[in-house]
Design a protein around this motif. Structure first.
Motif, PDB file in Angstrom:
ATOM      1  N   LEU A 134      68.941  27.703 -32.671  1.00  0.00           N
ATOM      2  CA  LEU A 134      68.531  27.531 -31.285  1.00  0.00           C
ATOM      3  C   LEU A 134      67.099  26.979 -31.213  1.00  0.00           C
ATOM      4  O   LEU A 134      66.811  26.090 -30.393  1.00  0.00           O
ATOM      5  CB  LEU A 134      68.621  28.872 -30.558  1.00  0.00           C
ATOM      6  CG  LEU A 134      68.759  28.798 -29.023  1.00  0.00           C
ATOM      7  CD1 LEU A 134      70.011  28.008 -28.655  1.00  0.00           C
ATOM      8  CD2 LEU A 134      68.837  30.205 -28.436  1.00  0.00           C
ATOM      9  N   ASP A 135      66.201  27.486 -32.074  1.00  0.00           N
ATOM     10  CA  ASP A 135      64.833  26.969 -32.109  1.00  0.00           C
ATOM     11  C   ASP A 135      64.815  25.489 -32.435  1.00  0.00           C
ATOM     12  O   ASP A 135      64.054  24.706 -31.843  1.00  0.00           O
ATOM     13  CB  ASP A 135      64.010  27.745 -33.143  1.00  0.00           C
ATOM     14  CG  ASP A 135      63.710  29.161 -32.673  1.00  0.00           C
ATOM     15  OD1 ASP A 135      63.884  29.416 -31.471  1.00  0.00           O
ATOM     16  OD2 ASP A 135      63.304  29.991 -33.521  1.00  0.00           O
ATOM     17  N   LYS A 136      65.643  25.117 -33.398  1.00  0.00           N
ATOM     18  CA  LYS A 136      65.684  23.702 -33.804  1.00  0.00           C
ATOM     19  C   LYS A 136      66.173  22.826 -32.643  1.00  0.00           C
ATOM     20  O   LYS A 136      65.607  21.770 -32.338  1.00  0.00           O
ATOM     21  CB  LYS A 136      66.597  23.533 -35.010  1.00  0.00           C
ATOM     22  CG  LYS A 136      66.668  22.112 -35.557  1.00  0.00           C
ATOM     23  CD  LYS A 136      67.567  22.035 -36.775  1.00  0.00           C
ATOM     24  CE  LYS A 136      67.545  20.628 -37.381  1.00  0.00           C
ATOM     25  NZ  LYS A 136      67.881  19.560 -36.465  1.00  0.00           N
ATOM     26  N   LEU A 137      67.237  23.270 -31.971  1.00  0.00           N
ATOM     27  CA  LEU A 137      67.792  22.489 -30.857  1.00  0.00           C
ATOM     28  C   LEU A 137      66.785  22.370 -29.718  1.00  0.00           C
ATOM     29  O   LEU A 137      66.588  21.291 -29.144  1.00  0.00           O
ATOM     30  CB  LEU A 137      69.078  23.147 -30.349  1.00  0.00           C
ATOM     31  CG  LEU A 137      70.326  22.911 -31.221  1.00  0.00           C
ATOM     32  CD1 LEU A 137      71.449  23.843 -30.798  1.00  0.00           C
ATOM     33  CD2 LEU A 137      70.780  21.449 -31.124  1.00  0.00           C
ATOM     34  N   TYR A 138      66.127  23.480 -29.359  1.00  0.00           N
ATOM     35  CA  TYR A 138      65.156  23.441 -28.275  1.00  0.00           C
ATOM     36  C   TYR A 138      63.996  22.513 -28.601  1.00  0.00           C
ATOM     37  O   TYR A 138      63.498  21.779 -27.751  1.00  0.00           O
ATOM     38  CB  TYR A 138      64.634  24.849 -27.988  1.00  0.00           C
ATOM     39  CG  TYR A 138      65.551  25.677 -27.109  1.00  0.00           C
ATOM     40  CD1 TYR A 138      66.410  25.041 -26.187  1.00  0.00           C
ATOM     41  CD2 TYR A 138      65.565  27.079 -27.165  1.00  0.00           C
ATOM     42  CE1 TYR A 138      67.247  25.802 -25.382  1.00  0.00           C
ATOM     43  CE2 TYR A 138      66.402  27.826 -26.353  1.00  0.00           C
ATOM     44  CZ  TYR A 138      67.242  27.176 -25.463  1.00  0.00           C
ATOM     45  OH  TYR A 138      68.066  27.914 -24.668  1.00  0.00           O
ATOM     46  N   ASN A 139      63.568  22.578 -29.831  1.00  0.00           N
ATOM     47  CA  ASN A 139      62.463  21.717 -30.248  1.00  0.00           C
ATOM     48  C   ASN A 139      62.835  20.244 -30.122  1.00  0.00           C
ATOM     49  O   ASN A 139      62.117  19.440 -29.527  1.00  0.00           O
ATOM     50  CB  ASN A 139      62.062  22.054 -31.689  1.00  0.00           C
ATOM     51  CG  ASN A 139      60.838  21.282 -32.123  1.00  0.00           C
ATOM     52  OD1 ASN A 139      59.799  21.336 -31.487  1.00  0.00           O
ATOM     53  ND2 ASN A 139      60.969  20.543 -33.220  1.00  0.00           N
ATOM     54  N   ASP A 140      64.007  19.887 -30.671  1.00  0.00           N
ATOM     55  CA  ASP A 140      64.471  18.483 -30.589  1.00  0.00           C
ATOM     56  C   ASP A 140      64.734  18.091 -29.146  1.00  0.00           C
ATOM     57  O   ASP A 140      64.430  16.967 -28.719  1.00  0.00           O
ATOM     58  CB  ASP A 140      65.745  18.302 -31.431  1.00  0.00           C
ATOM     59  CG  ASP A 140      65.484  18.507 -32.916  1.00  0.00           C
ATOM     60  OD1 ASP A 140      64.297  18.459 -33.314  1.00  0.00           O
ATOM     61  OD2 ASP A 140      66.454  18.724 -33.669  1.00  0.00           O
ATOM     62  N   LEU A 141      65.311  18.992 -28.396  1.00  0.00           N
ATOM     63  CA  LEU A 141      65.703  18.715 -27.020  1.00  0.00           C
ATOM     64  C   LEU A 141      64.479  18.461 -26.138  1.00  0.00           C
ATOM     65  O   LEU A 141      64.443  17.514 -25.350  1.00  0.00           O
ATOM     66  CB  LEU A 141      66.515  19.887 -26.466  1.00  0.00           C
ATOM     67  CG  LEU A 141      67.199  19.677 -25.114  1.00  0.00           C
ATOM     68  CD1 LEU A 141      68.206  18.536 -25.211  1.00  0.00           C
ATOM     69  CD2 LEU A 141      67.900  20.950 -24.666  1.00  0.00           C
ATOM     70  N   HIS A 142      63.472  19.279 -26.315  1.00  0.00           N
ATOM     71  CA  HIS A 142      62.270  19.112 -25.488  1.00  0.00           C
ATOM     72  C   HIS A 142      61.587  17.782 -25.764  1.00  0.00           C
ATOM     73  O   HIS A 142      61.091  17.109 -24.867  1.00  0.00           O
ATOM     74  CB  HIS A 142      61.297  20.260 -25.744  1.00  0.00           C
ATOM     75  CG  HIS A 142      61.771  21.570 -25.181  1.00  0.00           C
ATOM     76  ND1 HIS A 142      61.307  22.783 -25.611  1.00  0.00           N
ATOM     77  CD2 HIS A 142      62.676  21.844 -24.204  1.00  0.00           C
ATOM     78  CE1 HIS A 142      61.899  23.752 -24.938  1.00  0.00           C
ATOM     79  NE2 HIS A 142      62.747  23.186 -24.072  1.00  0.00           N
ATOM     80  N   ILE A 143      61.525  17.377 -27.025  1.00  0.00           N
ATOM     81  CA  ILE A 143      60.865  16.107 -27.376  1.00  0.00           C
ATOM     82  C   ILE A 143      61.609  14.921 -26.765  1.00  0.00           C
ATOM     83  O   ILE A 143      61.027  14.041 -26.128  1.00  0.00           O
ATOM     84  CB  ILE A 143      60.777  15.961 -28.902  1.00  0.00           C
ATOM     85  CG1 ILE A 143      59.795  16.999 -29.465  1.00  0.00           C
ATOM     86  CG2 ILE A 143      60.323  14.562 -29.286  1.00  0.00           C
ATOM     87  CD1 ILE A 143      59.761  17.054 -30.963  1.00  0.00           C
TER      88      ILE A 143
ATOM     89  N   LEU B   4      73.142  16.751 -23.850  1.00  0.00           N
ATOM     90  CA  LEU B   4      72.903  17.738 -24.906  1.00  0.00           C
ATOM     91  C   LEU B   4      72.346  19.040 -24.336  1.00  0.00           C
ATOM     92  O   LEU B   4      72.796  20.137 -24.706  1.00  0.00           O
ATOM     93  CB  LEU B   4      71.920  17.161 -25.938  1.00  0.00           C
ATOM     94  CG  LEU B   4      71.544  18.098 -27.096  1.00  0.00           C
ATOM     95  CD1 LEU B   4      72.778  18.463 -27.909  1.00  0.00           C
ATOM     96  CD2 LEU B   4      70.489  17.451 -27.979  1.00  0.00           C
ATOM     97  N   GLN B   5      71.420  18.907 -23.429  1.00  0.00           N
ATOM     98  CA  GLN B   5      70.798  20.103 -22.875  1.00  0.00           C
ATOM     99  C   GLN B   5      71.805  20.975 -22.138  1.00  0.00           C
ATOM    100  O   GLN B   5      71.811  22.193 -22.266  1.00  0.00           O
ATOM    101  CB  GLN B   5      69.652  19.713 -21.958  1.00  0.00           C
ATOM    102  CG  GLN B   5      68.862  20.918 -21.440  1.00  0.00           C
ATOM    103  CD  GLN B   5      67.632  20.508 -20.624  1.00  0.00           C
ATOM    104  OE1 GLN B   5      67.446  19.314 -20.373  1.00  0.00           O
ATOM    105  NE2 GLN B   5      66.831  21.466 -20.211  1.00  0.00           N
ATOM    106  N   ALA B   6      72.678  20.339 -21.411  1.00  0.00           N
ATOM    107  CA  ALA B   6      73.681  21.083 -20.642  1.00  0.00           C
ATOM    108  C   ALA B   6      74.651  21.802 -21.576  1.00  0.00           C
ATOM    109  O   ALA B   6      75.036  22.956 -21.338  1.00  0.00           O
ATOM    110  CB  ALA B   6      74.431  20.129 -19.719  1.00  0.00           C
TER     111      ALA B   6
ATOM    112  N   LEU C  19      76.065  20.418 -32.816  1.00  0.00           N
ATOM    113  CA  LEU C  19      75.260  19.657 -31.854  1.00  0.00           C
ATOM    114  C   LEU C  19      73.936  19.208 -32.470  1.00  0.00           C
ATOM    115  O   LEU C  19      73.419  18.141 -32.149  1.00  0.00           O
ATOM    116  CB  LEU C  19      74.972  20.516 -30.615  1.00  0.00           C
ATOM    117  CG  LEU C  19      76.169  20.812 -29.690  1.00  0.00           C
ATOM    118  CD1 LEU C  19      75.756  21.779 -28.580  1.00  0.00           C
ATOM    119  CD2 LEU C  19      76.706  19.520 -29.089  1.00  0.00           C
ATOM    120  N   ALA C  20      73.397  20.034 -33.370  1.00  0.00           N
ATOM    121  CA  ALA C  20      72.101  19.718 -33.975  1.00  0.00           C
ATOM    122  C   ALA C  20      72.190  18.566 -34.971  1.00  0.00           C
ATOM    123  O   ALA C  20      71.189  17.919 -35.271  1.00  0.00           O
ATOM    124  CB  ALA C  20      71.520  20.942 -34.663  1.00  0.00           C
TER     125      ALA C  20
END
Length: 602
Positions: free
Chosen positions: A500-509, A467-469, A459-460
């Protein structure tokens, strides 16, 4: 050996004395035979028995050599036995020297020889005194014969008999020999000077004596090429004895023949003197080398050694020095015993300190053995336990304590370790057999979690709808999976949280940008409802901003009370940090929305 020979040996004779003085026959103690090499005490004892049994009169040098060699072997044997006793764990205070049969026999045989030599010495001294008186009587008789030509001619035959008697008489006291010879020679020459009537007999004797003395000169001159200096010196003494016993030559030839013989003697005497000077120099060099070895051992004795390996290393060093000592010859006689006693005292001191160290180490060993034996007993008491968690902790604690206990003798240490290891292995094998099913389940869980991490990584790397879901779904699935093998836990944890940190960071932006764009698009519709509508929206966002800010403060205060020393505590901290970061991202979005309203109001 007379006083002049002693002076010669000590380098005290003047040049004139070396050439003028005839030398008495050398004492047997000056023997030039090479000393025999004895390899055992038994061989030395056998030689002493041979001397006693055959009634031999050995030289002083041979007896000294026998004694020195015997006690060198005896001391080496005694030290070897003591060392073996101590190294095998013997108590130094209880070590006792055992009687040595060879030494008892050695002392007994040596006593017989010394008593016999003392008796023989007295007999020889008495005989020398008798010989002295006989020769004095001969001199007095010849003196009376030489008072006139008539007496000399009348007693010629008697004179010849007295000369033969003189030759047949052997040793006299050394301190009287030279004076005796000079007086004899004086009156013999006076007799011949008075002998006129029997001129033919006198001339015949002169000629015969000249021939003999010429041969003696030639023999003395030949000795200058003799390789063995000691042998040449002793042969010269024999030639001197023969020269003395030979009558005079013609008066005009006396000084000439004596000068020739004296010159040849001087060469031999100088070589002999030089030999002993070189020998003394060698002995001084030996003393210097032995002194250096004493200093090396004494320096080792002063050292501090705290481990058995240190003592063994220094022991090899001492043994090496002792081997080097044995290769060095004698030191000067007056120092030979003293330097050996110094060396032996230093070596004895080292080995005494070593013995004391190992005695103390033996006590420490016994204490360590007792400690390890106690741990063995505790492990054996726990090895059948089925309280897996509690007993595992206890067994691990016992193993850690085992490592803190010092060394013990290898044989005992191996036995104790085998017992301890057997008890530990029995418990852990039983625990592992019981937990075999659990381990299989943990490996299955490991595979599941690795599969989820792989999906998150996929996913990353791409762009996906919802993506978030999808991320949230995988996270929830990951959390439902049970335990994994303990040794894989840390590695898996790190890998999971990194993606997970990478995904959350990209996802939030991306989500925040999309929300802000949507807000701006809807803001025009709000503005159409009037300025009051924008103000109400701005007030709502400000309340939202302050609420998020307050929530962040609460989380950050709580984080200050958490302890991250355990894996569980560390996991909770990271989870709260994620929430704080999400709140900060939300607060930033609210802030951007307020700015958008302010821009619209302008």
């Amino acid at each position: 050996m007379d006083a002049q020979e002693n002076a010669l040996m000590e380098g005290k004779l003047s040049e004139e004395q070396l050439t003028e003085a005839p030398v008495e026959a050398c004492d047997a103690s000056e023997s030039n035979a090479k000393p025999r090499n004895y390899k055992s005490k038994a061989e030395i004892v056998e030689r002493l028995k041979e001397i006693v049994g055959n009634g031999e009169n050995p030289t002083k040098e041979e007896l000294d050599h026998l004694k020195t060699t015997f006690y060198k072997l005896h001391i080496a044997e005694r030290e070897s036995k003591q060392k073996a006793y101590l190294e095998s764990g013997g108590d130094p205070d209880k070590y006792v020297l055992t009687p040595d049969e060879d030494e008892e026999v050695f002392k007994a045989e040596m006593g017989v020889i010394k008593e016999r030599r003392a008796k023989l010495f007295l007999e020889q001294e008495a005989e020398k005194q008798e010989n002295l008186q006989k020769k004095l009587d001969i001199i007095e008789t010849i003196k009376n014969m030489a008072i006139s030509p008539e007496e000399a001619n009348k007693n010629y035959n008697a004179f010849k008999e007295l000369q033969q008697q003189w030759k047949d008489i052997k040793s006299v006291p050394a301190d009287k020999a030279n004076e005796l010879w000079r007086n004899y020679q004086l009156y013999v020459e006076q007799f011949y000077d008075q002998l006129h009537l029997n001129r033919e007999a006198r001339e015949y004797d002169f000629k015969k004596n000249l021939s003999i003395k010429t041969q003696l000169c030639e023999a003395a001159e030949k000795l200058a090429t003799e390789n063995d200096v000691i042998s040449a010196f002793h042969q010269l003494q024999e030639l001197h004895q023969q020269y003395r016993e030979t009558g005079p030559v013609a008066k005009e030839l006396r000084e000439e023949i004596w000068a020739r013989f004296k010159a040849a003697s001087t060469i031999i005497n100088k070589r002999h003197q030089q030999h002993f000077e070189e020998l003394r120099a060698k002995e001084e060099e030996n003393l210097k080398r032995k002194t250096e070895l004493c200093e090396q051992v004494e320096a080792i004795v002063q050292g501090e050694y705290t481990h058995a390996s240190d003592w063994e290393k220094q022991t090899k060093e001492i043994i090496g020095i002792q081997a080097e000592w044995k290769k060095i010859g004698f030191a000067p006689q007056k120092m030979n015993v003293k330097i050996f006693e110094r060396f032996r005292a230093a070596c004895d001191s080292f080995f005494a300190q070593k013995a004391a160290f190992f005695k103390n180490m033996k006590q420490v060993f016994n204490e360590n053995i007792a400690k390890k034996q106690a741990l063995v007993e505790q492990a054996e008491a726990l090895m059948d336990s089925t309280d897996w968690k509690t007993t595992s902790d206890k067994m691990i604690a016992l193993q850690k304590e085992w490592k803190t206990i010092g060394a013990v003798p290898k044989k005992v240490g191996d036995e104790l370790w085998d017992k301890f290891l057997t008890a530990c292995n029995k418990f852990f094998e039983a625990r592992n057999a019981t937990n075999a099913g659990t381990r299989n389940e943990e490996h299955a869980n490991l595979d599941k979690k690795k599969n989820i991490i792989a999906q998150l990584k996929e996913l990353a790397t791409g762009v996906a709808d919802d993506l978030q879901a999808k991320v949230q779904s995988l996270v929830e699935e990951y959390n439902t999976v049970g335990h994994v093998p303990y040794k894989e836990k840390d590695k898996l944890y790190q890998e999971y949280h990194e993606i997970l940190d990478k995904l959350y960071n990209d996802l939030h932006i991306s989500v925040a940008k999309k929300r802000l764009d949507n807000f701006k698009n809807n803001l025009k519709n709000v503005a159409k409802r009037g300025e009051e509508a924008l103000d109400n929206e701005r007030a709502r966002l400000m309340r939202r901003y302050e609420g998020i800010k307050q929530e962040i403060n609460t989380y950050e205060n709580n984080l200050g009370f958490l302890n991250a020393s355990s894996k569980k505590g560390n996991s909770l901290i990271e989870e709260m940090n994620h929430k704080v970061q999400k709140l900060k991202d939300d607060m930033e979005l609210v802030k951007q929305k307020i700015k958008a309203i302010d821009a619209e109001n302008k």
